[in-house]
Design a protein around this motif. Structure first.
Motif, PDB file in Angstrom:
ATOM      1  N   UNK A 198       0.688  -1.281   0.034  1.00 49.26           N
ATOM      2  CA  UNK A 198      -0.111  -0.035   0.141  1.00 49.26           C
ATOM      3  C   UNK A 198       0.683   1.237   0.101  1.00 49.26           C
ATOM      4  N   UNK A 199       2.271   1.220   0.381  1.00 50.44           N
ATOM      5  CA  UNK A 199       3.111   2.256   0.253  1.00 50.44           C
ATOM      6  C   UNK A 199       3.553   2.744  -1.095  1.00 50.44           C
ATOM      7  N   UNK A 200       3.235   1.933  -2.090  1.00 55.63           N
ATOM      8  CA  UNK A 200       3.663   2.260  -3.445  1.00 55.63           C
ATOM      9  C   UNK A 200       2.923   3.360  -4.138  1.00 55.63           C
ATOM     10  N   UNK A 201       3.301   4.475  -4.414  1.00 53.25           N
ATOM     11  CA  UNK A 201       2.224   5.197  -5.152  1.00 53.25           C
ATOM     12  C   UNK A 201       2.758   5.341  -6.680  1.00 53.25           C
ATOM     13  N   UNK A 202       1.488   5.938  -7.444  1.00 52.70           N
ATOM     14  CA  UNK A 202       1.704   5.894  -8.928  1.00 52.70           C
ATOM     15  C   UNK A 202       3.010   6.897  -9.279  1.00 52.70           C
ATOM     16  N   UNK A 203       2.908   8.054  -8.401  1.00 51.98           N
ATOM     17  CA  UNK A 203       4.006   9.088  -8.652  1.00 51.98           C
ATOM     18  C   UNK A 203       5.353   8.520  -8.493  1.00 51.98           C
ATOM     19  N   UNK A 204       5.530   7.441  -7.486  1.00 48.79           N
ATOM     20  CA  UNK A 204       6.793   6.973  -7.268  1.00 48.79           C
ATOM     21  C   UNK A 204       7.044   5.724  -8.285  1.00 48.79           C
ATOM     22  N   UNK A 205       6.106   5.191  -8.758  1.00 49.80           N
ATOM     23  CA  UNK A 205       6.343   4.316  -9.958  1.00 49.80           C
ATOM     24  C   UNK A 205       6.795   5.157 -11.265  1.00 49.80           C
ATOM     25  N   UNK A 206       6.277   6.196 -11.403  1.00 49.59           N
ATOM     26  CA  UNK A 206       6.741   7.107 -12.504  1.00 49.59           C
ATOM     27  C   UNK A 206       8.080   7.711 -12.219  1.00 49.59           C
ATOM     28  N   UNK A 207       8.590   7.874 -10.871  1.00 49.81           N
ATOM     29  CA  UNK A 207       9.983   8.313 -10.552  1.00 49.81           C
ATOM     30  C   UNK A 207      10.737   6.782 -10.951  1.00 49.81           C
ATOM     31  N   UNK A 208      10.450   5.966 -10.704  1.00 49.23           N
ATOM     32  CA  UNK A 208      11.282   4.625 -11.059  1.00 49.23           C
ATOM     33  C   UNK A 208      11.468   4.525 -12.328  1.00 49.23           C
ATOM     34  N   UNK A 209      10.637   4.665 -13.305  1.00 50.45           N
ATOM     35  CA  UNK A 209      10.483   4.453 -14.513  1.00 50.45           C
ATOM     36  C   UNK A 209      11.462   5.612 -15.139  1.00 50.45           C
ATOM     37  N   UNK A 210      11.243   6.766 -14.740  1.00 50.34           N
ATOM     38  CA  UNK A 210      12.423   7.689 -15.463  1.00 50.34           C
ATOM     39  C   UNK A 210      13.700   7.480 -14.758  1.00 50.34           C
ATOM     40  N   UNK A 211      13.898   6.950 -13.558  1.00 47.14           N
ATOM     41  CA  UNK A 211      15.240   6.634 -13.071  1.00 47.14           C
ATOM     42  C   UNK A 211      15.850   5.535 -14.015  1.00 47.14           C
ATOM     43  N   UNK A 212      15.078   4.510 -14.118  1.00 44.46           N
ATOM     44  CA  UNK A 212      15.500   3.357 -15.088  1.00 44.46           C
ATOM     45  C   UNK A 212      15.976   3.857 -16.340  1.00 44.46           C
ATOM     46  N   UNK A 213      15.307   4.610 -16.782  1.00 41.22           N
ATOM     47  CA  UNK A 213      15.399   5.123 -18.314  1.00 41.22           C
ATOM     48  C   UNK A 213      16.706   5.905 -18.259  1.00 41.22           C
ATOM     49  N   UNK A 214      16.872   6.569 -17.323  1.00 42.87           N
ATOM     50  CA  UNK A 214      18.374   7.139 -17.061  1.00 42.87           C
ATOM     51  C   UNK A 214      19.427   6.084 -16.809  1.00 42.87           C
ATOM     52  N   UNK A 215      19.124   5.067 -16.131  1.00 40.32           N
ATOM     53  CA  UNK A 215      20.257   4.291 -15.982  1.00 40.32           C
ATOM     54  C   UNK A 215      20.619   3.344 -17.247  1.00 40.32           C
ATOM     55  N   UNK A 216      19.612   2.943 -18.248  1.00 39.79           N
ATOM     56  CA  UNK A 216      19.760   2.370 -19.355  1.00 39.79           C
ATOM     57  C   UNK A 216      20.353   3.209 -20.387  1.00 39.79           C
ATOM     58  N   UNK A 217      20.727   4.336 -20.117  1.00 38.23           N
ATOM     59  CA  UNK A 217      21.528   5.094 -21.156  1.00 38.23           C
ATOM     60  C   UNK A 217      22.939   4.694 -21.096  1.00 38.23           C
ATOM     61  N   UNK A 218      23.387   4.148 -19.976  1.00 33.85           N
ATOM     62  CA  UNK A 218      24.637   3.738 -20.020  1.00 33.85           C
ATOM     63  C   UNK A 218      24.932   2.188 -20.253  1.00 33.85           C
ATOM     64  N   UNK A 219      23.910   1.657 -20.660  1.00 38.02           N
ATOM     65  CA  UNK A 219      23.662   0.068 -21.145  1.00 38.02           C
ATOM     66  C   UNK A 219      24.227  -0.015 -22.439  1.00 38.02           C
ATOM     67  N   UNK A 220      24.647  -1.308 -22.844  1.00 41.89           N
ATOM     68  CA  UNK A 220      25.362  -1.401 -24.270  1.00 41.89           C
ATOM     69  C   UNK A 220      23.979  -1.431 -25.327  1.00 41.89           C
ATOM     70  N   UNK A 221      22.909  -1.861 -24.802  1.00 44.59           N
ATOM     71  CA  UNK A 221      21.688  -1.909 -25.685  1.00 44.59           C
ATOM     72  C   UNK A 221      20.717  -0.630 -25.476  1.00 44.59           C
ATOM     73  N   UNK A 222      21.047   0.059 -24.400  1.00 42.46           N
ATOM     74  CA  UNK A 222      20.374   1.229 -23.904  1.00 42.46           C
ATOM     75  C   UNK A 222      18.832   0.973 -23.735  1.00 42.46           C
ATOM     76  N   UNK A 223      18.030   1.630 -24.351  1.00 44.00           N
ATOM     77  CA  UNK A 223      16.696   1.559 -24.373  1.00 44.00           C
ATOM     78  C   UNK A 223      16.122   0.261 -24.638  1.00 44.00           C
ATOM     79  N   UNK A 224      16.794  -0.330 -25.388  1.00 42.98           N
ATOM     80  CA  UNK A 224      16.411  -1.916 -25.933  1.00 42.98           C
ATOM     81  C   UNK A 224      16.676  -3.008 -24.959  1.00 42.98           C
ATOM     82  N   UNK A 225      17.450  -2.648 -23.924  1.00 38.36           N
ATOM     83  CA  UNK A 225      17.662  -3.783 -22.758  1.00 38.36           C
ATOM     84  C   UNK A 225      16.405  -4.119 -22.231  1.00 38.36           C
TER      85      UNK A 225
END
Length: 137
Positions: free
Chosen positions: A85-112
């Motif tokens: 119950x502690x997980x909010x939609x806003x928090x999920x959006x932040x995690x998605x955005x943070x994951x996108x940022x992390x994927x920039x440094x991956x060999x396949x990028x957003x295709x990972x």
């Protein structure tokens, strides 16, 4: 010896209590993350990052899943229901955005290949993983 007025003492005690509660929460959360990381490692998914911080937010754990990644949000509470119950939609959006940022440094990028899990930890230290927990929000 310095005498303190009752108003000065009244301010110091709540601040100290808040700091103490904050420290306990931090340590409790850190222990829960460690428990969840060990849970994934026992399943053959090694830890890639812990508390990875980007510009937008933070991801508690990132584990390797073959050539892909699993972004894990850890929630600890007295029960699994209270934890989820502690997980909010806003928090999920932040995690998605943070994951996108992390994927920039991956060999396949957003295709990972990625997955977003929520790991719940109850008061007894039991771990419950909800794979692909975010779905469509």
């Amino acid at each position: 010896m310095t005498a303190h007025s009752s108003s000065e003492q009244g301010v110091a005690a709540p601040v100290q209590n808040r700091r103490s509660r904050g420290r306990v929460a931090y340590l409790s959360g850190s222990a829960a993350e460690g428990s969840v990381a060990r849970h994934y490692e026992r399943r053959g998914l090694p830890l890639a990052e812990r508390r990875w911080r980007g510009r937008v937010g933070e991801v508690d754990l990132i584990v390797q899943n073959g050539n892909g990644l699993v972004f894990v949000e850890v929630k600890k509470s007295k029960s699994f229901d209270r934890a989820v119950a502690q997980l909010s939609t806003a928090q999920m959006r932040r995690i998605y955005a943070t994951a996108e940022e992390y994927l920039i440094g991956m060999p396949k990028g957003q295709l990972t290949e990625v997955r977003f899990d929520v790991a719940l930890v109850n008061a007894h230290g039991e771990v419950k993983i909800i794979e692909n927990a975010f779905g469509h929000f």
